[in-house]
Design an enzyme around this catalytic site. Structure first.
Site, PDB file in Angstrom:
ATOM      1  N   ARG A 188       0.847  -1.211   0.000  1.00  0.00           N
ATOM      2  CA  ARG A 188       0.000   0.000   0.000  1.00  0.00           C
ATOM      3  C   ARG A 188       0.880   1.259   0.000  1.00  0.00           C
ATOM      4  O   ARG A 188       1.055   1.900  -1.029  1.00  0.00           O
ATOM      5  CB  ARG A 188      -0.956  -0.034   1.202  1.00  0.00           C
ATOM      6  CG  ARG A 188      -2.070   1.001   1.133  1.00  0.00           C
ATOM      7  CD  ARG A 188      -1.686   2.415   1.540  1.00  0.00           C
ATOM      8  NE  ARG A 188      -1.143   2.506   2.901  1.00  0.00           N
ATOM      9  CZ  ARG A 188      -0.600   3.619   3.399  1.00  0.00           C
ATOM     10  NH1 ARG A 188      -0.533   4.718   2.668  1.00  0.00           N
ATOM     11  NH2 ARG A 188      -0.088   3.633   4.614  1.00  0.00           N
ATOM     12  N   ASP A 189       1.464   1.589   1.131  1.00  0.00           N
ATOM     13  CA  ASP A 189       2.263   2.816   1.217  1.00  0.00           C
ATOM     14  C   ASP A 189       3.410   2.754   0.203  1.00  0.00           C
ATOM     15  O   ASP A 189       3.748   3.753  -0.443  1.00  0.00           O
ATOM     16  CB  ASP A 189       2.819   2.952   2.646  1.00  0.00           C
ATOM     17  CG  ASP A 189       3.238   4.367   3.005  1.00  0.00           C
ATOM     18  OD1 ASP A 189       3.648   5.108   2.107  1.00  0.00           O
ATOM     19  OD2 ASP A 189       3.176   4.714   4.203  1.00  0.00           O
ATOM     20  N   ASN A 210       9.187   4.482   3.373  1.00  0.00           N
ATOM     21  CA  ASN A 210       9.101   4.004   4.759  1.00  0.00           C
ATOM     22  C   ASN A 210      10.445   3.415   5.146  1.00  0.00           C
ATOM     23  O   ASN A 210      11.249   3.043   4.297  1.00  0.00           O
ATOM     24  CB  ASN A 210       8.068   2.880   4.857  1.00  0.00           C
ATOM     25  CG  ASN A 210       6.651   3.375   4.694  1.00  0.00           C
ATOM     26  OD1 ASN A 210       6.158   3.483   3.578  1.00  0.00           O
ATOM     27  ND2 ASN A 210       6.016   3.696   5.789  1.00  0.00           N
ATOM     28  N   CYS A 250       4.007   9.543   0.203  1.00  0.00           N
ATOM     29  CA  CYS A 250       2.625   9.954  -0.049  1.00  0.00           C
ATOM     30  C   CYS A 250       2.646  11.085  -1.065  1.00  0.00           C
ATOM     31  O   CYS A 250       3.315  12.100  -0.859  1.00  0.00           O
ATOM     32  CB  CYS A 250       1.966  10.402   1.257  1.00  0.00           C
ATOM     33  SG  CYS A 250       0.290  11.020   0.993  1.00  0.00           S
ATOM     34  N   HIS A 306       5.233   4.441  12.676  1.00  0.00           N
ATOM     35  CA  HIS A 306       5.202   4.396  11.197  1.00  0.00           C
ATOM     36  C   HIS A 306       6.130   5.519  10.716  1.00  0.00           C
ATOM     37  O   HIS A 306       5.696   6.644  10.482  1.00  0.00           O
ATOM     38  CB  HIS A 306       3.753   4.617  10.748  1.00  0.00           C
ATOM     39  CG  HIS A 306       3.533   4.654   9.271  1.00  0.00           C
ATOM     40  ND1 HIS A 306       2.899   3.642   8.568  1.00  0.00           N
ATOM     41  CD2 HIS A 306       3.835   5.593   8.343  1.00  0.00           C
ATOM     42  CE1 HIS A 306       2.821   3.962   7.293  1.00  0.00           C
ATOM     43  NE2 HIS A 306       3.381   5.145   7.118  1.00  0.00           N
ATOM     44  N   HIS A 328       8.749   7.216   8.226  1.00  0.00           N
ATOM     45  CA  HIS A 328       9.396   7.291   6.907  1.00  0.00           C
ATOM     46  C   HIS A 328      10.862   7.672   7.131  1.00  0.00           C
ATOM     47  O   HIS A 328      11.222   8.270   8.146  1.00  0.00           O
ATOM     48  CB  HIS A 328       8.651   8.298   6.021  1.00  0.00           C
ATOM     49  CG  HIS A 328       7.339   7.758   5.522  1.00  0.00           C
ATOM     50  ND1 HIS A 328       7.143   7.336   4.227  1.00  0.00           N
ATOM     51  CD2 HIS A 328       6.161   7.528   6.154  1.00  0.00           C
ATOM     52  CE1 HIS A 328       5.901   6.892   4.078  1.00  0.00           C
ATOM     53  NE2 HIS A 328       5.286   6.995   5.237  1.00  0.00           N
TER      54      HIS A 328
HETATM   55  P1  HMG Z   1     -13.219  14.575  -2.025  1.00  0.00           P
HETATM   56  O1  HMG Z   1     -12.960  15.041  -3.426  1.00  0.00           O
HETATM   57  O2  HMG Z   1     -13.364  15.597  -0.966  1.00  0.00           O
HETATM   58  O3  HMG Z   1     -14.436  13.562  -1.919  1.00  0.00           O
HETATM   59  O4  HMG Z   1     -12.050  13.582  -1.646  1.00  0.00           O
HETATM   60  P2  HMG Z   1     -15.900  13.574  -2.404  1.00  0.00           P
HETATM   61  O5  HMG Z   1     -16.690  12.828  -1.396  1.00  0.00           O
HETATM   62  O6  HMG Z   1     -16.334  14.978  -2.789  1.00  0.00           O
HETATM   63  O7  HMG Z   1     -15.849  12.687  -3.744  1.00  0.00           O
HETATM   64  C1  HMG Z   1     -15.150  13.103  -4.900  1.00  0.00           C
HETATM   65  C2  HMG Z   1     -15.069  11.941  -5.863  1.00  0.00           C
HETATM   66  O8  HMG Z   1     -14.317  10.855  -5.282  1.00  0.00           O
HETATM   67  C3  HMG Z   1     -16.427  11.355  -6.218  1.00  0.00           C
HETATM   68  O9  HMG Z   1     -16.318  10.804  -7.518  1.00  0.00           O
HETATM   69  C4  HMG Z   1     -16.571  10.221  -5.242  1.00  0.00           C
HETATM   70  O10 HMG Z   1     -17.451   9.217  -5.668  1.00  0.00           O
HETATM   71  C5  HMG Z   1     -15.159   9.701  -5.186  1.00  0.00           C
HETATM   72  P3  HMG Z   1     -16.788  11.631  -8.829  1.00  0.00           P
HETATM   73  O11 HMG Z   1     -18.249  11.912  -8.568  1.00  0.00           O
HETATM   74  O12 HMG Z   1     -15.970  12.884  -8.881  1.00  0.00           O
HETATM   75  O13 HMG Z   1     -16.519  10.678  -9.944  1.00  0.00           O
HETATM   76  N1  HMG Z   1     -14.859   9.027  -3.908  1.00  0.00           N
HETATM   77  C6  HMG Z   1     -14.348   7.780  -3.824  1.00  0.00           C
HETATM   78  N2  HMG Z   1     -14.018   6.873  -4.754  1.00  0.00           N
HETATM   79  C7  HMG Z   1     -13.542   5.695  -4.322  1.00  0.00           C
HETATM   80  N3  HMG Z   1     -13.359   5.394  -3.015  1.00  0.00           N
HETATM   81  C8  HMG Z   1     -13.671   6.272  -2.064  1.00  0.00           C
HETATM   82  C9  HMG Z   1     -14.202   7.533  -2.456  1.00  0.00           C
HETATM   83  N4  HMG Z   1     -14.611   8.608  -1.775  1.00  0.00           N
HETATM   84  C10 HMG Z   1     -15.017   9.516  -2.688  1.00  0.00           C
HETATM   85  N5  HMG Z   1     -13.493   5.969  -0.777  1.00  0.00           N
HETATM   86  C11 HMG Z   1     -11.229  11.696  -0.417  1.00  0.00           C
HETATM   87  C12 HMG Z   1     -11.959  13.023  -0.352  1.00  0.00           C
HETATM   88  C13 HMG Z   1     -10.938  11.317   1.024  1.00  0.00           C
HETATM   89  C14 HMG Z   1     -12.135  10.673  -1.063  1.00  0.00           C
HETATM   90  C15 HMG Z   1      -9.953  11.850  -1.266  1.00  0.00           C
HETATM   91  O14 HMG Z   1      -9.252  12.987  -0.873  1.00  0.00           O
HETATM   92  C16 HMG Z   1      -9.058  10.652  -1.145  1.00  0.00           C
HETATM   93  O15 HMG Z   1      -9.377   9.571  -1.603  1.00  0.00           O
HETATM   94  N6  HMG Z   1      -7.906  10.810  -0.479  1.00  0.00           N
HETATM   95  C17 HMG Z   1      -7.007   9.692  -0.213  1.00  0.00           C
HETATM   96  C18 HMG Z   1      -5.611  10.165  -0.215  1.00  0.00           C
HETATM   97  C19 HMG Z   1      -4.694   9.015   0.086  1.00  0.00           C
HETATM   98  O16 HMG Z   1      -5.039   7.858  -0.085  1.00  0.00           O
HETATM   99  N7  HMG Z   1      -3.474   9.341   0.549  1.00  0.00           N
HETATM  100  C20 HMG Z   1      -2.482   8.343   0.849  1.00  0.00           C
HETATM  101  C21 HMG Z   1      -2.788   7.541   2.052  1.00  0.00           C
HETATM  102  S1  HMG Z   1      -2.445   8.383   3.581  1.00  0.00           S
HETATM  103  C22 HMG Z   1      -0.765   8.133   3.841  1.00  0.00           C
HETATM  104  O17 HMG Z   1      -0.061   7.693   2.966  1.00  0.00           O
HETATM  105  C23 HMG Z   1      -0.200   8.404   5.210  1.00  0.00           C
HETATM  106  C24 HMG Z   1       0.049   7.118   6.002  1.00  0.00           C
HETATM  107  O18 HMG Z   1       0.953   6.260   5.319  1.00  0.00           O
HETATM  108  C25 HMG Z   1       0.629   7.445   7.389  1.00  0.00           C
HETATM  109  C26 HMG Z   1       1.834   8.394   7.304  1.00  0.00           C
HETATM  110  O19 HMG Z   1       2.818   8.066   6.615  1.00  0.00           O
HETATM  111  O20 HMG Z   1       1.736   9.447   7.925  1.00  0.00           O
HETATM  112  C27 HMG Z   1      -1.268   6.347   6.236  1.00  0.00           C
HETATM  113 MG    MG Z   2       3.090   6.406   5.341  1.00  0.00          MG
END
Ligand code: HMG
Ligand code: MG
Length: 298
Positions: free
Chosen positions: A13-14, A246, A237, A204, A206
């Site tokens: 994933r990450d 990581n 990310c 966690h 990096h």
């Molecule tokens: P948004 O644009 O505010 O959401 O995004 P929305 O509810 O307005 O929806 C916009 C569009 O996204 C719509 O589609 C929804 O259907 C779709 P459209 O009508 O435009 O075709 N949608 C989805 N599609 C699939 N699955 C879903 C979903 N939700 C909405 N669950 C949202 C808000 C949270 C969805 C967006 O910003 C997003 O997906 N962000 C994820 C970012 C991400 O994954 N980042 C990496 C992971 S975090 C990380 O790496 C840190 C970590 O490792 C820890 C660390 O290192 O600190 C965990």
């Molecule tokens: Mg991370």
């Protein structure tokens, strides 16, 4: 410190969410199979997030279904109820919600404030509980934010406590941009463990600035025993400018085994898994241990 440590492998994933070269669901499943064969038991395998936000994680449902028969605990990220519906339909048994200690990263990553994100997670956690799905919580930017700069331990404590009180069984503290140093990591663990039991905390970290192993060691001295890492040191990310991989699972395993902590991980098999995914994404592993082992094999 020669006791048990639990490793949460986040490479599929990450590790892959930040790669330019997309990796197919089949290849991701093969990667996870190889990680299991190397002895890793808890693996984050995908994310049910917007495909526009993270195209690398499309087909996470196929990946989750593809590994469900294997012997391991598989986690997937879920940002909202839409993601929960998809994860549940694909048979998820453990999901992870992800919040930030800083407002800037929260906005960039999930397009809402920290408080709004917690409100979004409430129905997700409640529904997960009703379906006997375990929920892990992440707090990002625990030692610094790419947008807001310094992050005070108290900000991390309050978000970690909110996630814990919601019902997360574990809260993973993410040094998203790898800026932490050991004394800061120690103080952070000490502060957060005043609000969440140490046994419920994961690290966690990096490795952007090369401090992750030292930070982990400092956290272990405080009593933390859960480590997130990624095979080969993959990771980052796309919404955290400057974030790189990581801490590498090989490097963590080498350190732990050297301390007398049995990990159950077969290093040659782990390096083989890393080498195969490195071949797919077209770049050599950044793990120092994998590089050293590969150099000896030449
Ligand atoms: P948004 O644009 O505010 O959401 O995004 P929305 O509810 O307005 O929806 C916009 C569009 O996204 C719509 O589609 C929804 O259907 C779709 P459209 O009508 O435009 O075709 N949608 C989805 N599609 C699939 N699955 C879903 C979903 N939700 C909405 N669950 C949202 C808000 C949270 C969805 C967006 O910003 C997003 O997906 N962000 C994820 C970012 C991400 O994954 N980042 C990496 C992971 S975090 C990380 O790496 C840190 C970590 O490792 C820890 C660390 O290192 O600190 C965990
Ligand atoms: Mg991370």
């Amino acid at each position: 410190m020669s006791d048990q440590v639990r490793i949460v492998e986040v490479g599929p994933r990450d590790g892959l969410q930040n790669e330019k070269t997309p990796v197919s669901a089949e290849a991701r499943i093969a990667f996870i199979e190889a990680l299991i064969a190397a002895g890793l038991q808890t693996i984050e395998v995908g994310a049910f997030v917007s495909p526009k936000a993270i195209p690398q994680m499309v087909n996470s449902d196929q990946v989750l279904r593809g590994v469900s028969g294997l012997n391991g605990e598989f986690h997937v990220l879920v940002p909202n109820e839409k993601g929960f519906d998809a994860a549940r339909a694909a048979g998820a048994k453990v999901i992870a919600v992800f919040a930030s200690a800083s407002e800037g990263f929260s906005r960039a990553n999930i397009n809402c404030s920290v408080a709004e994100s917690i409100e979004r997670f409430k129905p997700v956690v409640a529904r997960a509980k009703a379906d006997a799905i375990k929920v892990r919580g992440y707090v990002s930017c625990v030692l610094g934010c790419p947008f807001d700069g310094e992050v005070k331990p108290q900000a991390v404590v309050s978000v970690a406590k909110l996630l814990w009180d919601l019902g997360c069984y574990e809260v993973s503290l993410g040094d998203t941009i790898g800026v932490g140093t050991p004394v800061k990591a120690r103080h952070l663990l000490r502060a957060v463990s005043g609000a969440v039991p140490m046994a419920g905390l994961a690290m966690h970290f990096h490795d952007t600035y090369g401090q992750a192993l030292a930070n982990l060691y400092a956290g272990m001295e405080e009593g933390a025993r859960v480590i997130d890492s990624a095979a080969g040191g993959l990771g980052g990310c796309p919404y955290a400018p400057g974030a790189t991989g990581n801490v590498a699972t090989e490097d963590v395993v080498y350190m732990l085994e050297g301390m007398g902590v049995a990990t159950g991980v077969d290093m040659p098999r782990l390096v083989a898994a890393t080498n195969e995914v490195s071949r797919l994404i077209g770049r050599a592993p950044v793990s120092r241990v994998a590089s050293a082992i590969n150099a000896k094999a030449l």
